[in-house]
Motif scaffolding. Structure first.
Motif, PDB file in Angstrom:
ATOM      1  N   LEU A 124      50.147  66.772  -9.199  1.00  0.00           N
ATOM      2  CA  LEU A 124      50.129  67.666  -8.047  1.00  0.00           C
ATOM      3  C   LEU A 124      49.164  68.827  -8.253  1.00  0.00           C
ATOM      4  O   LEU A 124      49.348  69.633  -9.165  1.00  0.00           O
ATOM      5  N   TYR A 164      48.889  60.408  -0.803  1.00  0.00           N
ATOM      6  CA  TYR A 164      50.104  59.752  -0.306  1.00  0.00           C
ATOM      7  C   TYR A 164      50.819  58.967  -1.397  1.00  0.00           C
ATOM      8  O   TYR A 164      52.042  59.096  -1.563  1.00  0.00           O
ATOM      9  N   ALA A 167      52.542  61.205  -3.693  1.00  0.00           N
ATOM     10  CA  ALA A 167      53.727  61.823  -3.089  1.00  0.00           C
ATOM     11  C   ALA A 167      54.914  60.859  -3.118  1.00  0.00           C
ATOM     12  O   ALA A 167      56.041  61.261  -3.404  1.00  0.00           O
ATOM     13  N   VAL A 168      54.654  59.592  -2.837  1.00  0.00           N
ATOM     14  CA  VAL A 168      55.734  58.601  -2.890  1.00  0.00           C
ATOM     15  C   VAL A 168      56.318  58.541  -4.294  1.00  0.00           C
ATOM     16  O   VAL A 168      57.542  58.580  -4.481  1.00  0.00           O
ATOM     17  N   ILE A 170      56.240  60.776  -6.643  1.00  0.00           N
ATOM     18  CA  ILE A 170      56.952  62.016  -6.966  1.00  0.00           C
ATOM     19  C   ILE A 170      58.325  62.019  -6.314  1.00  0.00           C
ATOM     20  O   ILE A 170      59.330  62.346  -6.940  1.00  0.00           O
ATOM     21  N   GLU A 171      58.357  61.616  -5.053  1.00  0.00           N
ATOM     22  CA  GLU A 171      59.631  61.625  -4.348  1.00  0.00           C
ATOM     23  C   GLU A 171      60.638  60.687  -5.006  1.00  0.00           C
ATOM     24  O   GLU A 171      61.801  61.050  -5.213  1.00  0.00           O
ATOM     25  N   VAL A 174      61.962  62.412  -8.110  1.00  0.00           N
ATOM     26  CA  VAL A 174      62.946  63.466  -7.855  1.00  0.00           C
ATOM     27  C   VAL A 174      64.304  62.845  -7.548  1.00  0.00           C
ATOM     28  O   VAL A 174      65.333  63.287  -8.045  1.00  0.00           O
ATOM     29  N   TRP A 175      64.260  61.812  -6.743  1.00  0.00           N
ATOM     30  CA  TRP A 175      65.485  61.081  -6.405  1.00  0.00           C
ATOM     31  C   TRP A 175      66.185  60.551  -7.633  1.00  0.00           C
ATOM     32  O   TRP A 175      67.386  60.717  -7.797  1.00  0.00           O
ATOM     33  N   ARG A 178      67.734  63.303  -9.595  1.00  0.00           N
ATOM     34  CA  ARG A 178      68.938  63.809  -8.942  1.00  0.00           C
ATOM     35  C   ARG A 178      70.111  62.867  -9.154  1.00  0.00           C
ATOM     36  O   ARG A 178      71.223  63.288  -9.476  1.00  0.00           O
ATOM     37  N   MET A 194      74.008  56.459  -0.771  1.00  0.00           N
ATOM     38  CA  MET A 194      73.214  57.545  -0.206  1.00  0.00           C
ATOM     39  C   MET A 194      72.650  57.136   1.149  1.00  0.00           C
ATOM     40  O   MET A 194      72.622  57.921   2.088  1.00  0.00           O
ATOM     41  N   VAL A 198      73.270  58.963   4.769  1.00  0.00           N
ATOM     42  CA  VAL A 198      72.235  59.403   5.705  1.00  0.00           C
ATOM     43  C   VAL A 198      72.452  58.764   7.070  1.00  0.00           C
ATOM     44  O   VAL A 198      72.311  59.423   8.113  1.00  0.00           O
ATOM     45  N   THR A 222      66.860  51.694   7.920  1.00  0.00           N
ATOM     46  CA  THR A 222      66.587  50.318   7.505  1.00  0.00           C
ATOM     47  C   THR A 222      65.419  50.278   6.516  1.00  0.00           C
ATOM     48  O   THR A 222      64.473  51.040   6.659  1.00  0.00           O
ATOM     49  N   ASP A 227      59.592  48.411   1.441  1.00  0.00           N
ATOM     50  CA  ASP A 227      59.323  48.228   2.866  1.00  0.00           C
ATOM     51  C   ASP A 227      58.535  49.411   3.420  1.00  0.00           C
ATOM     52  O   ASP A 227      57.546  49.253   4.124  1.00  0.00           O
ATOM     53  N   ARG A 228      59.023  50.599   3.088  1.00  0.00           N
ATOM     54  CA  ARG A 228      58.403  51.808   3.628  1.00  0.00           C
ATOM     55  C   ARG A 228      56.982  51.984   3.101  1.00  0.00           C
ATOM     56  O   ARG A 228      56.059  52.309   3.854  1.00  0.00           O
TER      57      ARG A 228
ATOM     58  N   LEU B 124      60.519  68.625  -1.401  1.00  0.00           N
ATOM     59  CA  LEU B 124      60.323  67.426  -2.213  1.00  0.00           C
ATOM     60  C   LEU B 124      61.654  66.808  -2.629  1.00  0.00           C
ATOM     61  O   LEU B 124      62.435  67.422  -3.337  1.00  0.00           O
ATOM     62  N   GLY B 125      61.886  65.604  -2.192  1.00  0.00           N
ATOM     63  CA  GLY B 125      63.075  64.904  -2.620  1.00  0.00           C
ATOM     64  C   GLY B 125      64.342  65.340  -1.911  1.00  0.00           C
ATOM     65  O   GLY B 125      65.421  64.888  -2.229  1.00  0.00           O
ATOM     66  N   GLN B 152      61.331  50.342  15.056  1.00  0.00           N
ATOM     67  CA  GLN B 152      61.286  50.265  13.596  1.00  0.00           C
ATOM     68  C   GLN B 152      59.994  50.841  13.041  1.00  0.00           C
ATOM     69  O   GLN B 152      59.998  51.548  12.027  1.00  0.00           O
ATOM     70  N   TRP B 156      59.725  54.240  10.495  1.00  0.00           N
ATOM     71  CA  TRP B 156      59.004  54.301   9.223  1.00  0.00           C
ATOM     72  C   TRP B 156      57.847  55.290   9.304  1.00  0.00           C
ATOM     73  O   TRP B 156      57.511  55.952   8.316  1.00  0.00           O
ATOM     74  N   LEU B 163      56.287  62.847   4.790  1.00  0.00           N
ATOM     75  CA  LEU B 163      55.906  62.845   3.376  1.00  0.00           C
ATOM     76  C   LEU B 163      54.457  63.290   3.199  1.00  0.00           C
ATOM     77  O   LEU B 163      54.155  64.131   2.350  1.00  0.00           O
ATOM     78  N   TYR B 164      53.569  62.757   4.030  1.00  0.00           N
ATOM     79  CA  TYR B 164      52.153  63.117   3.873  1.00  0.00           C
ATOM     80  C   TYR B 164      51.897  64.581   4.205  1.00  0.00           C
ATOM     81  O   TYR B 164      51.241  65.293   3.428  1.00  0.00           O
ATOM     82  N   ALA B 167      53.116  66.725   1.522  1.00  0.00           N
ATOM     83  CA  ALA B 167      52.291  66.646   0.317  1.00  0.00           C
ATOM     84  C   ALA B 167      51.043  67.506   0.453  1.00  0.00           C
ATOM     85  O   ALA B 167      50.638  68.188  -0.487  1.00  0.00           O
ATOM     86  N   VAL B 174      49.866  74.687  -4.463  1.00  0.00           N
ATOM     87  CA  VAL B 174      49.584  74.684  -5.888  1.00  0.00           C
ATOM     88  C   VAL B 174      48.196  75.258  -6.144  1.00  0.00           C
ATOM     89  O   VAL B 174      47.986  76.067  -7.048  1.00  0.00           O
TER      90      VAL B 174
END
Lengths: 248, 248
Positions: A124, A164, A167-168, A170-171, A174-175, A178, A194, A198, A222, A227-228, B124-125, B152, B156, B163-164, B167, B174
DNA sequence: ACCTGAACACCGTTCAAGT
DNA sequence: ACCTGAACACCGTTCAAGT
């Protein structure tokens, strides 16, 4: 303390790394060994858990000793990135299927990050001047060229892709941290729980203010991470092609 | 200590927030005042510089006092997000120009983050369950509906957009922090100098391994933050339209 | 109920001193 | 040149004690 010159202390030759050593293998320190330990700790316990002090402890010394080999923690982070970015695979561009190759390259980036949990966090705000990151950028530019994407679009796309995908990673990191922290004093919380939580948040939104989110609660929740990410990669590459067409 | 019941202490009425107070206005603490101070400190000195202790100091008390109002720092971060996310504007969908509206909405997100430096880092997260984030998601879904995007895909896309844009905001943050830190003991480093430095890194790469990056050094470093973000927003929205066409 | 001081277990970094 | 112990100036959080 333990030098290589100590011989004949008893019936056996003293080995520096004798198996009885209490987790403190006294070899000479080096950037390499410091990076090794840092990566191992990140994989085990996440980015947050790694500190100059924790690294030093695993190396059997104090934190001050590390500063003979790395200027500070920022430089150590940079070293981690350099090491990991070297794993990015770069394909030979094929004009017939450059777009599929590009999508695969982006997914490969994430695969590498996933293999080294925590490292993405170090990227980052770093200007990616490491050899590995450079090779990756060169590869992306080559694929774009093969696809006839104008250079300026390709350059900006490089930037977007890296941001991007980082960022994915990193996310996800973090998850994971946690979830692990929550599980420290009990069972770790499961992903499906989880997601279900949500879903319920969406489903119980007031219908007048959030008609779409409420009725689309299932759709909103979903799909798993792949997928994402697969969708996002599709969007980025198809978007790039669309912009290139428009520009022509 | 200073209560509202203290009257007639002298010729003048005692005011709790008398101008002479040495930066320690003793009102009752509250979540709101804690959030106010946290946001102010982030704007002034960046995310890293605000701590439970620094907030407490500005409030004229010790860090322990904050824990009567917020469970921990994670919850405080969540409160910051809630406060800021309320600023996201959401447009009335117009099927004629939903795509332009969507692009504007994404840029608006960044504008809000930029108005509150540091807050993006807190997202983040976090699972974005704050009312503000929800309103934003509802707005994006409504625009996608107006554009005939399948639900759908829209769901997504929501995820990807957040997220983008987050970021980008984090990265800018930073950078700003780094520039400020470097400037602490001298003049702060200017953006154009850093761009020039990166340009030179590209330009001095070995030609055999990095032919593209080397010859495209200028292209790689062209454009400011808004150019890059504008491009990314274009890619994402045009990509979404392309995927929707393909699906139909 | 709300606030406080003191303490606990951590950080990154520096520096004089050792070998 | 490399390593070390001790210290400095920080963290988030807890807890018994005060009002």
């Amino acid at each position: 303390m333990a030098t290589e010159k100590v011989f004949h202390l008893g019936p056996v030759r003293v080995r520096v790394n004798a198996a009885g050593d209490d987790a403190a293998p006294r070899q000479r320190l080096s950037r390499e060994r410091i990076v090794d330990v840092a990566l191992a700790q990140m994989k085990e316990r996440g980015y947050e858990a790694v500190s100059m002090r924790s690294i030093a402890k695993d190396l059997g010394t104090g934190p001050a000793s590390l500063y003979a080999h790395v200027a500070n923690k920022d430089e150590l982070d940079q070293l981690l990135i350099d090491r990991v970015a070297g794993d990015f695979p770069i394909p030979e561009p094929d004009p017939e299927r450059w777009d599929e190759q590009l999508k695969q390259s982006l997914l490969d980036m994430l695969t590498v990050y996933r293999a080294h949990p925590g490292v993405a966090r170090a990227t980052l705000g770093m200007i990616p001047t490491s050899p590995g990151a450079m090779r990756n950028a060169e590869g992306v530019m080559a694929l774009c060229r093969a696809g006839g994407i104008p250079d300026q679009l390709a350059a900006w796309a490089c930037d977007m892709f890296a941001l991007y995908m980082g960022a994915v990673a990193i996310e996800e990191d973090v998850w994971r941290a946690r979830a692990a922290a929550a599980g420290e004093g009990g069972e770790p919380l499961r992903e499906e729980d989880m997601v279900a939580a949500v879903h319920d948040v969406f489903a119980s939104l007031p219908a007048d203010e959030f008609p779409l989110l409420r009725s689309l609660a299932s759709v909103m929740t979903t799909g798993d991470a792949d997928d994402r990410v697969g969708f996002a990669v599709d969007i980025m590459v198809e978007g790039l092609k669309a912009l290139a067409r428009r520009e022509a």
